[in-house]
Design an enzyme around this catalytic site. Sequence first.
Site, PDB file in Angstrom:
ATOM      1  N   LYS A  18       0.866  -1.191   0.000  1.00 17.19           N
ATOM      2  CA  LYS A  18       0.000   0.000   0.000  1.00 17.19           C
ATOM      3  C   LYS A  18       0.890   1.223   0.000  1.00 17.19           C
ATOM      4  O   LYS A  18       2.015   1.168   0.487  1.00 17.19           O
ATOM      5  CB  LYS A  18      -0.863   0.017   1.270  1.00 17.19           C
ATOM      6  CG  LYS A  18      -2.127   0.808   1.131  1.00 17.19           C
ATOM      7  CD  LYS A  18      -3.228  -0.029   0.509  1.00 17.19           C
ATOM      8  CE  LYS A  18      -4.431   0.774   0.111  1.00 17.19           C
ATOM      9  NZ  LYS A  18      -5.542  -0.104  -0.268  1.00 17.19           N
ATOM     10  N   ASP A  28      -6.880   4.067  -4.639  1.00 13.89           N
ATOM     11  CA  ASP A  28      -7.557   3.896  -3.349  1.00 13.89           C
ATOM     12  C   ASP A  28      -8.236   5.247  -3.111  1.00 13.89           C
ATOM     13  O   ASP A  28      -8.445   6.013  -4.068  1.00 13.89           O
ATOM     14  CB  ASP A  28      -6.541   3.534  -2.246  1.00 13.89           C
ATOM     15  CG  ASP A  28      -7.222   3.067  -0.950  1.00 13.89           C
ATOM     16  OD1 ASP A  28      -7.601   1.894  -0.872  1.00 13.89           O
ATOM     17  OD2 ASP A  28      -7.381   3.873  -0.011  1.00 13.89           O
ATOM     18  N   GLY A  30     -20.314   7.397   1.654  1.00 15.26           N
ATOM     19  CA  GLY A  30     -19.371   7.814   0.615  1.00 15.26           C
ATOM     20  C   GLY A  30     -20.074   8.074  -0.693  1.00 15.26           C
ATOM     21  O   GLY A  30     -21.269   7.780  -0.868  1.00 15.26           O
ATOM     22  N   GLY A  38     -17.624   8.036  -3.578  1.00 17.50           N
ATOM     23  CA  GLY A  38     -16.460   7.854  -4.460  1.00 17.50           C
ATOM     24  C   GLY A  38     -16.630   6.641  -5.354  1.00 17.50           C
ATOM     25  O   GLY A  38     -17.754   6.158  -5.550  1.00 17.50           O
ATOM     26  N   TRP A  66     -19.993   4.348  -5.740  1.00 17.10           N
ATOM     27  CA  TRP A  66     -20.612   4.406  -7.070  1.00 17.10           C
ATOM     28  C   TRP A  66     -20.884   3.004  -7.622  1.00 17.10           C
ATOM     29  O   TRP A  66     -21.989   2.696  -8.083  1.00 17.10           O
ATOM     30  CB  TRP A  66     -19.686   5.216  -8.007  1.00 17.10           C
ATOM     31  CG  TRP A  66     -19.975   5.106  -9.458  1.00 17.10           C
ATOM     32  CD1 TRP A  66     -20.973   5.724 -10.143  1.00 17.10           C
ATOM     33  CD2 TRP A  66     -19.234   4.323 -10.418  1.00 17.10           C
ATOM     34  NE1 TRP A  66     -20.907   5.383 -11.481  1.00 17.10           N
ATOM     35  CE2 TRP A  66     -19.851   4.538 -11.674  1.00 17.10           C
ATOM     36  CE3 TRP A  66     -18.115   3.491 -10.341  1.00 17.10           C
ATOM     37  CZ2 TRP A  66     -19.378   3.933 -12.841  1.00 17.10           C
ATOM     38  CZ3 TRP A  66     -17.646   2.882 -11.504  1.00 17.10           C
ATOM     39  CH2 TRP A  66     -18.269   3.103 -12.731  1.00 17.10           C
TER      40      TRP A  66
HETATM   41  O1  2IT Z   1      -8.014  -1.624  -0.898  1.00 13.73           O
HETATM   42  C1  2IT Z   1      -7.894  -2.154  -2.023  1.00 13.73           C
HETATM   43  O2  2IT Z   1      -7.983  -3.362  -2.204  1.00 13.73           O
HETATM   44  C2  2IT Z   1      -7.644  -1.262  -3.149  1.00 13.73           C
HETATM   45  N1  2IT Z   1      -7.586  -0.063  -2.965  1.00 13.73           N
HETATM   46  C3  2IT Z   1      -7.403  -1.818  -4.526  1.00 13.73           C
HETATM   47  C4  2IT Z   1      -5.992  -2.266  -4.671  1.00 13.73           C
HETATM   48  C5  2IT Z   1      -5.591  -2.719  -6.038  1.00 13.73           C
HETATM   49  O3  2IT Z   1      -4.398  -3.013  -6.186  1.00 13.73           O
HETATM   50  O4  2IT Z   1      -6.419  -2.814  -6.945  1.00 13.73           O
END
Ligand code: 2IT
Length: 447
Positions: free
Chosen positions: A124, A164, A236, A238, A242
Amino acid sequence: MKTSEIMARLEVKYPGEKEYLQAVREVLESIEEVYNQHPEFEKAKIVERIVEPDRIFTFRVTWVDDKGEVQTNLGYRVQFNSAIGPYKGGLRFHKAVTPSMLKFLGFEQTFKNALTTLPMGGGKGGSDFDPVGKSDAEIMRFCQAFMYELWRCIGPDQDIPAGDVGVGGREIGYLYGMYKKLAREYNTGVLTGKGMTWGGSILRPEATGFGALYFTQHVLNTAGKDIKGKTVAISGFGNVAWGACTKATELGAKVIAISGPDGVCHIPGGINKEMIDYMLVMRASNRNKVQDMADKFPGQASFVAGKKAWSVKCDIALPCAFQNELNGDDAKELIANGTWCCCEVSNMGCTPEAIHTFQSAGILFAPGKAVNAGGVATSGLEMTQNAAHLGWSGAEVDAKLHYIMSSIHEACVKFGTQSDGHIDYVKGANIAGFMKVAQAMLEQGII
Ligand code: 2IT
């Protein structure tokens, strides 16, 4: 291993890293019993290793705003665990981003990715950059400056970021443009969530929300219920909210509320296609105000300032925004209003008190790492298409997403069914994800 002892050590070592400690505690509490039935895990010190990220990159990101002023933010990439595949996980741009937040997200991602059936490790990243109120040109310059540092840490077989909170298709485009310029290679597989004309997968934008509703359907069907005609409150507006609104509506449910940091928007007649489309406009505006929906559709939607989606009477609650957005009091309010199911779509959207409140009241509850895994799973499908230099049809991607969500549900049932027959989805998801990663770590030796 004893969760209390490990947590006590981590609390001393990482004081103040609240989100990280919360995420680790939840997983350790779930796996403790199973772990202690495997002396080989204890011997290889799997738990001590799995709670630490492999490495964290921290970098300064300096850029110039529209007024010509120099701005400095911090950028990070947490490469958490690569036991089952290259690091994979999104980038979060939000003013509250800290190493603790990204460590919790990277930790969660490790187990979530293991659940997807695909070979992806956990990672992340992100920045404390605040997209609210920024112009498109500012977003572009920030993304370029961010990638100028990040590009040496990532690669299609090494670490593959995606979006994200605060990072959607537009940002991925700017990030990829700069990556390509620096690397001088058209490595589409280095990022996912790309545009449809340059390596993106059909359905990736919808996948987190769609997958969440497929999972919710499994939860309901297993409990002998159906989503058709049920009222749904969603937090939310976003990308994830959606997708969830779109699929919930398509499946015949009625989405009667969406929310934002400013308050909640009641939609008594249920959200419709026009309103769902308008969510995209609201997101792109960077205003971060759900009130805009009520202003645009005055007859159909009404805004209440300072209230959460959890104040609305509904059958099903779907947190789709941010960690700890639904607390113990919210859970009590929902239950008092008749809510009987909560599927967490945001990462760690519910506080431990909320989860406890739901579970002890017999409310159907499923955790984010199972419910929202369709997003990263479809990122995995995007990587496969990129590696093969081809693109699949929407029907093909959707069928694979269905299969993956049903496999995740099966894994939760397998590892989460209790002696009284009740399914603990939190335990099920944590144990299923952990067993896969732990087994791979064991087989790869002490590294
Ligand atoms: O929290 C998650 O799983 C995401 N934001 C997507 C991560 C991704 O690599 O598609």
